[in-house]
Scaffold this motif. Structure first.
Motif, PDB file in Angstrom:
ATOM      1  N   LEU A  75       0.887   1.064  18.618  1.00 39.53           N
ATOM      2  CA  LEU A  75       0.627   0.240  17.453  1.00 39.53           C
ATOM      3  C   LEU A  75       1.882   0.126  16.575  1.00 39.53           C
ATOM      4  O   LEU A  75       2.516   1.130  16.237  1.00 39.53           O
ATOM      5  N   THR A  76       2.223  -1.113  16.239  1.00 40.95           N
ATOM      6  CA  THR A  76       3.380  -1.362  15.364  1.00 40.95           C
ATOM      7  C   THR A  76       2.990  -1.948  14.020  1.00 40.95           C
ATOM      8  O   THR A  76       3.726  -1.797  13.041  1.00 40.95           O
ATOM      9  N   GLU A  77       1.824  -2.599  13.944  1.00 40.41           N
ATOM     10  CA  GLU A  77       1.349  -3.170  12.688  1.00 40.41           C
ATOM     11  C   GLU A  77      -0.124  -2.808  12.500  1.00 40.41           C
ATOM     12  O   GLU A  77      -0.931  -3.015  13.405  1.00 40.41           O
ATOM     13  N   LEU A  78      -0.441  -2.285  11.300  1.00 41.93           N
ATOM     14  CA  LEU A  78      -1.814  -1.908  11.003  1.00 41.93           C
ATOM     15  C   LEU A  78      -2.163  -2.431   9.612  1.00 41.93           C
ATOM     16  O   LEU A  78      -1.479  -2.120   8.629  1.00 41.93           O
ATOM     17  N   TYR A  79      -3.261  -3.210   9.549  1.00 51.01           N
ATOM     18  CA  TYR A  79      -3.698  -3.809   8.291  1.00 51.01           C
ATOM     19  C   TYR A  79      -5.098  -3.279   7.954  1.00 51.01           C
ATOM     20  O   TYR A  79      -6.080  -3.623   8.615  1.00 51.01           O
ATOM     21  N   LYS A  98       5.252   4.598  16.419  1.00 52.58           N
ATOM     22  CA  LYS A  98       5.919   3.302  16.536  1.00 52.58           C
ATOM     23  C   LYS A  98       5.515   2.325  15.428  1.00 52.58           C
ATOM     24  O   LYS A  98       5.956   1.172  15.437  1.00 52.58           O
ATOM     25  N   LEU A  99       4.697   2.803  14.504  1.00 54.62           N
ATOM     26  CA  LEU A  99       4.199   1.920  13.452  1.00 54.62           C
ATOM     27  C   LEU A  99       5.338   1.495  12.524  1.00 54.62           C
ATOM     28  O   LEU A  99       6.105   2.322  12.037  1.00 54.62           O
ATOM     29  N   VAL A 100       5.420   0.185  12.256  1.00 52.22           N
ATOM     30  CA  VAL A 100       6.475  -0.380  11.411  1.00 52.22           C
ATOM     31  C   VAL A 100       5.913  -0.906  10.099  1.00 52.22           C
ATOM     32  O   VAL A 100       6.539  -0.747   9.042  1.00 52.22           O
ATOM     33  N   ILE A 101       4.722  -1.501  10.146  1.00 56.33           N
ATOM     34  CA  ILE A 101       4.107  -2.084   8.947  1.00 56.33           C
ATOM     35  C   ILE A 101       2.737  -1.442   8.740  1.00 56.33           C
ATOM     36  O   ILE A 101       1.905  -1.416   9.660  1.00 56.33           O
ATOM     37  N   LEU A 102       2.503  -0.949   7.513  1.00 55.99           N
ATOM     38  CA  LEU A 102       1.207  -0.362   7.146  1.00 55.99           C
ATOM     39  C   LEU A 102       0.774  -0.960   5.815  1.00 55.99           C
ATOM     40  O   LEU A 102       1.429  -0.769   4.787  1.00 55.99           O
ATOM     41  N   ASP A 103      -0.336  -1.653   5.841  1.00 56.42           N
ATOM     42  CA  ASP A 103      -0.867  -2.306   4.642  1.00 56.42           C
ATOM     43  C   ASP A 103      -2.217  -1.680   4.289  1.00 56.42           C
ATOM     44  O   ASP A 103      -3.195  -1.814   5.029  1.00 56.42           O
ATOM     45  N   ILE A 104      -2.252  -0.959   3.148  1.00 54.86           N
ATOM     46  CA  ILE A 104      -3.503  -0.324   2.687  1.00 54.86           C
ATOM     47  C   ILE A 104      -3.800  -0.814   1.267  1.00 54.86           C
ATOM     48  O   ILE A 104      -4.381  -0.094   0.463  1.00 54.86           O
ATOM     49  N   GLN A 122       9.049   5.539  12.107  1.00 53.32           N
ATOM     50  CA  GLN A 122       9.588   4.187  12.206  1.00 53.32           C
ATOM     51  C   GLN A 122       9.033   3.242  11.142  1.00 53.32           C
ATOM     52  O   GLN A 122       9.351   2.049  11.173  1.00 53.32           O
ATOM     53  N   LEU A 123       8.248   3.760  10.223  1.00 53.49           N
ATOM     54  CA  LEU A 123       7.615   2.897   9.227  1.00 53.49           C
ATOM     55  C   LEU A 123       8.668   2.281   8.313  1.00 53.49           C
ATOM     56  O   LEU A 123       9.485   2.978   7.720  1.00 53.49           O
ATOM     57  N   SER A 124       8.602   0.957   8.191  1.00 51.41           N
ATOM     58  CA  SER A 124       9.576   0.232   7.376  1.00 51.41           C
ATOM     59  C   SER A 124       8.950  -0.393   6.135  1.00 51.41           C
ATOM     60  O   SER A 124       9.588  -0.459   5.083  1.00 51.41           O
ATOM     61  N   SER A 146      12.735   5.712   7.532  1.00 48.90           N
ATOM     62  CA  SER A 146      13.110   4.315   7.803  1.00 48.90           C
ATOM     63  C   SER A 146      12.504   3.345   6.797  1.00 48.90           C
ATOM     64  O   SER A 146      12.567   2.124   7.014  1.00 48.90           O
ATOM     65  N   LEU A 147      11.927   3.839   5.729  1.00 45.43           N
ATOM     66  CA  LEU A 147      11.234   2.980   4.774  1.00 45.43           C
ATOM     67  C   LEU A 147      12.228   2.095   4.024  1.00 45.43           C
ATOM     68  O   LEU A 147      13.211   2.576   3.462  1.00 45.43           O
ATOM     69  N   THR A 148      11.954   0.793   4.008  1.00 46.12           N
ATOM     70  CA  THR A 148      12.829  -0.166   3.318  1.00 46.12           C
ATOM     71  C   THR A 148      12.104  -0.945   2.225  1.00 46.12           C
ATOM     72  O   THR A 148      12.734  -1.391   1.271  1.00 46.12           O
ATOM     73  N   VAL A 149      10.785  -1.116   2.333  1.00 49.44           N
ATOM     74  CA  VAL A 149      10.012  -1.861   1.333  1.00 49.44           C
ATOM     75  C   VAL A 149       8.825  -1.000   0.906  1.00 49.44           C
ATOM     76  O   VAL A 149       8.029  -0.560   1.753  1.00 49.44           O
ATOM     77  N   LEU A 150       8.731  -0.789  -0.417  1.00 51.32           N
ATOM     78  CA  LEU A 150       7.641   0.007  -0.980  1.00 51.32           C
ATOM     79  C   LEU A 150       6.973  -0.800  -2.087  1.00 51.32           C
ATOM     80  O   LEU A 150       7.615  -1.154  -3.073  1.00 51.32           O
ATOM     81  N   ASN A 151       5.682  -1.043  -1.918  1.00 54.57           N
ATOM     82  CA  ASN A 151       4.924  -1.833  -2.883  1.00 54.57           C
ATOM     83  C   ASN A 151       3.890  -0.932  -3.560  1.00 54.57           C
ATOM     84  O   ASN A 151       2.924  -0.486  -2.919  1.00 54.57           O
TER      85      ASN A 151
END
Length: 376
Positions: A75-79, A98-104, A122-124, A146-151
């Protein structure tokens, strides 16, 4: 290459019959499970799914959900946005390396445990916006190298302590009730030292101490010297409070064999009793003594009268003669009233027979006949 991948996909499809809405391409496997009123993560999904959308459901991310997620190692993207998650526990996504995008976002998250994002090497992109987070531990993002964007926009954060060195490129912090005091100094230093882009910076303002000025948290005036003085004062207060508590606990601790004799056989000094115990003992002694005195003062007259009245003796024969003599003496000594023609009454007593005990062991009482005559 494509042939081998198709063979693998066919084998997976044969072993795992899919009823979910999943699309398979040459490089990705996308499963769309949004808006289906799900309370649990479905188990009838491809094990090699790469993009999984579970938004707008009723998922709470229970232990069973975490176990299912751990099987999606590709899994690379989880919403998971727009669900009913309230707490992010430790190791919630530990096997998703391998997760890159996590939206919670758009959940009800109020607590994020320290190791909630452990294993996400690998979360970005991490989106935690529109939740109810009031506090974040300084180590909560340590494992996200590897985090580049934090909301974090639209939560309830007043301060945020940065402990690790992030490689962030963009952060979104608007919509929080930031307090521009010494607690925010670490975040302000980090924003200034790093070249991170703070999106919506003009709306990321302080709500305390002055919400009318609308100062950006990056530009708010926080004096470092004042913070050092405040920190030193707080440390002194904490130290003094701890010392008082330790002293109080030491004075109230009774001596034990461990503190009477040391480990090397020597006698250790016994702790002194506190003044409170001495005062309590004095009050207790005073109350007991006062109660004893009051009790004695009330009971002594009763005991005295009881002992005096308890005088019993056997009636003797000469008691009647003694009573006659005493009564005659009293009558002769009584004064006469002058100016009257009445003469003193003459009282004649007969000798009372002595009480003779009967044969049955009881004493018979004889009536005493007395004749009083008056001369006219």
């Amino acid at each position: 290459m494509k042939l081998s991948w198709l063979v693998m996909w066919a084998g997976t499809l044969f072993l795992n019959p899919v009823t979910a809405d999943c699309n398979v391409t040459s490089q990705t496997v996308t499963c769309e499970e949004s808006g289906k009123n799900l309370s649990n993560i479905p188990i009838n999904l491809f094990q090699n799914v790469t993009k999984l959308s579970l938004k707008n459901n009723k998922i709470t991310l229970k232990d069973s959900d975490k176990d299912i997620l751990q099987s999606f190692i590709n899994l690379t993207e989880l919403y998971l946005n727009e669900n009913m998650i309230t707490v992010l526990y430790n190791n919630s996504f530990c096997n998703l390396t391998k997760l890159v995008i996590l939206d919670i976002s758009n959940n009800h998250i109020s607590t994020v445990h320290k190791a909630a994002f452990a294993g996400l090497n690998q979360l970005s992109v991490l989106n935690l916006s529109y939740n109810a987070i009031t506090q974040l531990d300084s180590d909560v993002f340590t494992s996200l190298k590897s985090l580049t964007v934090l909301n974090l926009q639209y939560n309830f954060l007043k301060s945020f302590h940065i402990k690790s060195s992030f490689k962030l490129i963009k952060t979104i912090l608007a919509g929080n009730p930031w307090t521009c005091s010494c607690d925010l100094l670490d975040l302000q230093k980090w924003l200034t030292a790093s070249n991170v882009t703070m999106e919506n910076e003009n709306s990321t303002t302080c709500t305390f101490p002055n919400s009318t000025e609308k100062l950006s948290i990056r530009m708010a005036a926080i004096q470092q010297a004042d913070c050092k003085i405040e920190k030193a004062s707080l440390e002194n207060t904490v130290t003094f409070t701890v010392a008082i508590k330790l002293k109080s606990s030491a004075s109230l601790t009774p001596p034990t064999p461990n503190n009477i004799t040391g480990s090397n056989g020597t006698h250790a000094e016994l702790p002194l009793l506190g003044k409170s115990w001495t005062f309590l003992a004095g009050v207790l002694g005073f109350v007991l003594s006062t109660t004893l005195l009051i009790f004695t003062a009330i009971k002594c007259p009763t005991w005295y009268h009881y002992l005096i009245s308890y005088r019993h003796r056997r009636l003797e024969e000469n008691d009647s003669e003694m009573f006659e003599r005493e009564f005659s003496a009293d009558m002769s000594s009584s004064p006469t009233v002058s100016g009257t023609n009445y003469e003193d009454p003459i009282v004649i007593f007969e000798k009372i027979q002595a009480f003779v005990p009967g044969e049955d062991g009881f004493i018979e009482d004889k009536y005493i006949d007395s004749h009083v005559t008056e001369e006219s």
